[in-house]
Design an enzyme around this catalytic site. Structure first.
Site, PDB file in Angstrom:
ATOM      1  N   GLU A 106       0.836  -1.204   0.000  1.00 50.70           N
ATOM      2  CA  GLU A 106       0.000   0.000   0.000  1.00 50.70           C
ATOM      3  C   GLU A 106       0.872   1.256   0.000  1.00 50.70           C
ATOM      4  O   GLU A 106       0.612   2.217  -0.737  1.00 50.70           O
ATOM      5  CB  GLU A 106      -0.902  -0.006   1.230  1.00 50.70           C
ATOM      6  N   ASP A 151       0.807   3.809  -3.123  1.00 53.61           N
ATOM      7  CA  ASP A 151       0.412   5.201  -2.920  1.00 53.61           C
ATOM      8  C   ASP A 151       1.373   6.143  -3.643  1.00 53.61           C
ATOM      9  O   ASP A 151       0.957   7.105  -4.295  1.00 53.61           O
ATOM     10  CB  ASP A 151       0.387   5.507  -1.424  1.00 53.61           C
ATOM     11  N   ASP A 175      -7.107   1.112   0.720  1.00 49.35           N
ATOM     12  CA  ASP A 175      -5.754   0.610   0.984  1.00 49.35           C
ATOM     13  C   ASP A 175      -5.423  -0.587   0.086  1.00 49.35           C
ATOM     14  O   ASP A 175      -4.301  -0.706  -0.422  1.00 49.35           O
ATOM     15  CB  ASP A 175      -5.623   0.197   2.450  1.00 49.35           C
ATOM     16  N   GLU A 223      -4.575   0.563  -3.472  1.00 50.27           N
ATOM     17  CA  GLU A 223      -3.207   1.078  -3.552  1.00 50.27           C
ATOM     18  C   GLU A 223      -2.195  -0.062  -3.503  1.00 50.27           C
ATOM     19  O   GLU A 223      -1.165  -0.028  -4.196  1.00 50.27           O
ATOM     20  CB  GLU A 223      -2.949   2.065  -2.416  1.00 50.27           C
TER      21      GLU A 223
END
Length: 252
Positions: free
Chosen positions: A40, A44, A113, A116
């Site tokens: 994650e 991101d 989450d 990502e």
């Protein structure tokens, strides 16, 4: 994981070669074992880079502030959760029994989450170009639906600009109360524009969120507000000066 791999290829247009990466990306920490938090983190960063390039290319006349607002809107947790729901991501996220019973597969933060994490997995599996293609597939259709840059400004910024345009002092914010446990506090913050006689109280899980809520309330009342005239103050009588009564008359 065969069903998840087939879904992944159909939804994101990418066939993941490393099944372990895909499994980790779809595993919440509550399930135990390798989970998706590190992926994650990576996803991101990749997402922000790709979306930054997208908005830079799409909005050639936008300044830095507007580009930042466009990107923030596209990659917000709320926006990512919407995408995750659209592609049925929740059906393939592995959760612990507690999260499963509480409906974690529908929880927006878990879905955002996991999405990502999938971007991070694609980056590790196929490189930046592969991750970029996957992200663009999901985000390019959303560019045309973005609100204007002005609409994306947060309420505090819009309120500040509105009162400055009227030549008035900036709004004031006061924390009225803080309640709840340290990990779950509730803030009440008031926002006032004294020159317009406007005041509202906002509530939120942080001071910033409460300020934004209060500013939003004041903004909604702004169109009907008018500047208050300051009270007329009589000039003080100087010591030794005779008082003049308006009813007195003088004769010549």
């Amino acid at each position: 994981m065969k069903a998840a791999a087939a879904w992944f290829e159909e939804a994101l247009g990418y066939a993941c070669r490393d099944a372990a990466l895909l499994e980790a990306a779809l595993t919440h920490r509550s399930a135990g074992g390798p989970h998706n938090e590190r992926l994650e983190f990576l996803g991101d960063a990749v997402l922000n880079c790709v979306v930054a390039r997208l908005v830079f290319r799409e909005f050639a006349a936008a300044d830095e502030g507007d580009l930042s607002r466009f990107r923030a809107s596209l990659v917000s947790g709320e926006a990512l959760a919407v995408i995750a729901l659209e592609i049925d991501l929740g059906q393939y996220v592995r959760l612990g029994s507690g999260e499963l019973k509480s409906g974690g597969f529908r929880r927006k933060s878990i879905l955002a989450d996991a999405l990502e994490a999938l971007f991070g997995a694609v980056y590790l599996d196929g490189g930046f170009d592969a991750a970029e293609r996957v992200i663009e597939r999901l985000f390019i259709p959303r560019l045309d639906r973005l609100p204007s840059a002005a609409e994306l400004k947060d309420p505090k910024t819009r309120l500040q600009e509105a009162v400055q345009a009227k030549g008035l002092p900036l709004p004031g914010y006061t924390v009225e109360s803080i309640s709840g446990e340290a990990h779950n506090q509730v803030f009440q913050v008031s926002c006032s524009v004294d020159a317009l006689g406007l005041r509202a109280v906002g509530v939120g899980p942080s001071r910033r969120r409460a300020e934004q809520a209060a500013a939003s309330e004041v903004l909604s009342a702004l169109p009907k507000a008018s500047v208050r005239s300051p009270p007329v103050q009589e000039a003080p009588v100087q010591p030794g000066s005779p008082e003049i009564n308006s009813s007195d008359t003088t004769s010549s």
